[in-house]
Enzyme design. Sequence first.
Site, short mmCIF file in Angstrom:
data_model
loop_
_atom_site.label_atom_id
_atom_site.label_comp_id
_atom_site.label_asym_id
_atom_site.label_seq_id
_atom_site.Cartn_x
_atom_site.Cartn_y
_atom_site.Cartn_z
N ASP A 14 10.15 3.08 3.49
CA ASP A 14 8.70 3.27 3.62
C ASP A 14 8.27 3.39 5.08
O ASP A 14 7.38 2.66 5.54
CB ASP A 14 7.95 2.10 2.97
CG ASP A 14 8.41 1.78 1.56
OD1 ASP A 14 8.86 2.71 0.87
OD2 ASP A 14 8.32 0.62 1.16
N GLU A 244 1.85 7.05 -5.55
CA GLU A 244 1.86 6.01 -4.52
C GLU A 244 2.12 6.67 -3.16
O GLU A 244 2.19 7.88 -3.05
CB GLU A 244 2.93 4.95 -4.82
CG GLU A 244 4.35 5.48 -4.84
CD GLU A 244 5.37 4.44 -5.27
OE1 GLU A 244 4.99 3.30 -5.59
OE2 GLU A 244 6.56 4.78 -5.31
#
Length: 343
Positions: A14, A244
């Site tokens: 991420d 997301e």
Amino acid sequence: MKPRYLFPSDYMADPSANVFNGRLYVYPSHDWDAGESFDDDGGHFQMKDYHVLSWDDVERGEVTDHGVILDVKDVPWAEKQMWDNDVVEKDGKYHLIFSAKGYDGVFRLGVAVADKPEGPFIPQPFPIRGSFSIDPCAFKDDDGQVYVYFGGLWGGQLQWARALYHGFAAIPGKYGDENGLIDLGPAPDRKTQLFAKPDAAALPSLVVRMSDDVMQFAEAPRPVIILDKDGCPLKAGDPHRFFEASWMHKYNGKYYFSYSTGDSHFLCYAIGDNPYGPFTYQGVLLDPVVGWTTHHSIVEFKGQWYLFYHDCVPSNDITHLRSLKVQRLFYNEDGTIQKVVNE
């Protein structure tokens, strides 16, 4: 350049890439094997701290690991699962906006502040009022205003944040999607599952303008609407709808909202004329990589644009042990982005 694994000595994912004071900083989540079994709500992702990595030369230079900048044990309101984060500078202070799960089992957003981009970051004692869900991206516009984009379905609990409208239903059990419905994840009662009709509008992510001190929401979060070429919102059954991993960047005066599609495993992007949108869908940035999740950031550094992301090749496809990667990113003359090919 060939794709480069940025930090092969540890598992991180991420990546939120930012340029501060002429140096590139990446703020990742920090994977480790907690021994949790795999589940649809991400219970096997039990990240417990954040590091920050930095470079002078992202293509050939050595990485500096500045160590732990925030640990879950130092955040009074957070119990576990320190998921995605991002950092924004405002008035000489660096604000780490992060997502974590509270002791009530609900994901919220928090803020930690530092005097330097490498920390250490001091967390606020409470989460941001009215915050929920995961995956914050902190974007500072040219006028200095800071916006946070956030949200994630299924384990990210975005589907809990709004009243369901026509086209959605709560169904007992886990397998309503066998009837042609789209699985949105568990309902707030954590006993039923939420499903959408494929032709219902997709559940959007959210954007909120932050207060001047970047500590609280300055307004109610607004939906980030992604339109197709005909001006209609993307549908719940579209494999390119939001799931997301929000990211916002600006190029030639346009706002580029990019995101992960979750279970269809694409990175996609859309373009708008202001930070609130709406945004018109443009295409796929990156095809599915090895591993269930895909998550990214886009930044310009020393005149070159880059796509930062992760995959699970080094861990032999263990989906919760991911590794950071980077590739160059290029625009076409019309402002669209050339799809990056993972190698």
